[in-house]
Design an enzyme around this catalytic site. Structure first.
Site, PDB file in Angstrom:
ATOM      1  N   CYS A  93     -36.884   3.208  13.123  1.00  0.00           N
ATOM      2  CA  CYS A  93     -37.389   4.210  13.988  1.00  0.00           C
ATOM      3  C   CYS A  93     -38.733   4.653  14.346  1.00  0.00           C
ATOM      4  CB  CYS A  93     -37.007   5.372  12.698  1.00  0.00           C
ATOM      5  SG  CYS A  93     -37.719   7.230  13.046  1.00  0.00           S
ATOM      6  N   CYS A 139     -41.149   7.392  12.584  1.00  0.00           N
ATOM      7  CA  CYS A 139     -41.095   7.548  11.387  1.00  0.00           C
ATOM      8  C   CYS A 139     -41.514   6.355  10.271  1.00  0.00           C
ATOM      9  CB  CYS A 139     -39.477   6.793  10.571  1.00  0.00           C
ATOM     10  SG  CYS A 139     -38.529   7.751  11.278  1.00  0.00           S
ATOM     11  N   ASP A 140     -42.263   5.424  11.390  1.00  0.00           N
ATOM     12  CA  ASP A 140     -42.465   4.326  10.489  1.00  0.00           C
ATOM     13  C   ASP A 140     -44.149   4.233  11.377  1.00  0.00           C
ATOM     14  OD1 ASP A 140     -41.373   4.513   8.133  1.00  0.00           O
ATOM     15  OD2 ASP A 140     -40.151   3.439   9.520  1.00  0.00           O
TER      16      ASP A 140
END
Ligand code: NAP
Length: 311
Positions: A135, A138-139
């Protein structure tokens, strides 16, 4: 073996299922939440979550989900370590077969999520959250100034690679063929980006590193001559597709071509009294906050449905 009845049964414990649990419990519906094989859902395989509103300094994914769970339990949600194996939505009340017997419910909320497809390497699982991610939203932020790889040749891979150039110094797309599956527009955008390059006809066969220090290289094999080499990378993003967790539904809800539950008028599905929320019905946004929002909607929809039915 159990054979209990509930007003509401929620299948899944990611942000969608647990938010539905909080709302249904606060509406005095005493919901049963089936936690499934991966309690807490996909956030339990990420590390820090920095974009969930309300956590100014970020929070670790597993801790965030523990807070969701505790909040749902505080209001009376019954969270059990049970996996739904099949359903029968043709009867009233609806029946759910599980690893611990049969349950029935007047309303069911399907929040079973989706899973990112992975390459299936042992090192990939070991380093998930420690350099390996599925992701970028997200990261990506954790890879500022780094050299990273994205595996895949579809729209997701192009989108993730392009997004990651906001942070990384260099993004290499590793694709198993010599042409992309992605739409022309997204291919062009990625190819015109000076920070993105392509490694064609190549597959990742190992991720080198350890959880303490992160990853430092990928072992990459040529699909044309089978030769292998180790290439230095500090991050690996997998973008080879997602799969919604809908197998246990046995075709009883209408799904789209990719297997996602189709919802209408909020969170209603093709079966009366069955609602769906979170990634199992959303392949566009796939964020914890949007999943939580749709979980709230599903609980409100279920509550209104039960009221209308006189339960
Ligand atoms: P996808 O279109 O199925 O592409 C998956 C890619 O991963 C393919 O290039 C495939 O290679 C590769 N792949 C699959 N398994 C692999 C493996 N084991 N090892 C190495 N490579 C592997 O998936 P997606 O990109 O996630 O897109 C899914 C759907 O969402 C598509 O309909 C897409 O158009 C849509 N989408 C749209 C947008 C947008 O419009 N903004 C953004 C993201 C996704 P091959 O090509 O060789 O099969």
């Amino acid at each position: 073996m159990s054979n209990e009845h509930f007003k509401v049964i929620i299948i899944g414990t990611g942000p969608a299922g647990l938010t539905a649990g909080i709302y249904a419990a606060r509406a005095d519906l005493a919901p049963l939440i089936l936690e499934g094989d991966q309690p807490g859902g996909q956030l339990t395989i990420t590390t820090e979550v920095e974009n969930y509103p309300g956590f100014e300094n970020g929070i670790m994914g597993p801790e965030l989900m523990e807070q969701f769970r505790n909040q749902a339990k505080r209001f009376g949600a019954d969270c059990r370590s049970i996996t739904a194996t099949s359903v029968d939505f043709s009867t009233t009340p609806h029946r759910i077969e599980t690893t611990k017997g049969t349950f029935t419910a007047d309303a069911v909320i399907v929040a079973s999520g989706a899973r990112a497809l992975l390459l299936g390497l042992e090192s990939e699982s070991r380093l998930m959250g420690h350099g390996v991610s599925a992701c970028a939203t997200c990261d990506g932020f954790f890879f500022r100034g780094k050299k990273i790889a994205v595996v895949g040749g579809g729209d997701s891979a192009m989108e993730e690679a392009t997004f990651l150039t906001k942070f990384a110094d260099k993004v290499t797309v590793i694709h198993r063929r010599d042409s992309l599956r992605a739409s022309k527009a997204m291919q062009n955008k990625a190819m015109e980006n000076p920070k993105i390059d392509f490694m064609w006809n190549a597959v990742v066969t190992d991720v080198l590193g350890d959880p303490e220090n992160g990853m430092h290289a990928l072992r990459v094999k040529s699909t044309t001559d089978d030769s292998e080499k180790d290439v230095p990378f500090e991050g690996l993003f997998l973008a080879i597709g997602h799969k919604p967790n809908t197998e246990f539904l046995g075709g009883q809800l209408t799904l789209d071509d990719s297997g996602y539950v189709i919802t209408h008028d909020g969170t209603k599905t093709s079966k009366e009294g069955v609602f769906a929320c979170g990634d199992v019905q959303d392949h566009t946004y796939r964020q914890a906050i949007t999943a939580a929002g749709s979980g709230c909607m599903a609980a409100l929809d279920a509550e209104r449905y039960l009221e209308a039915k006189g339960h």
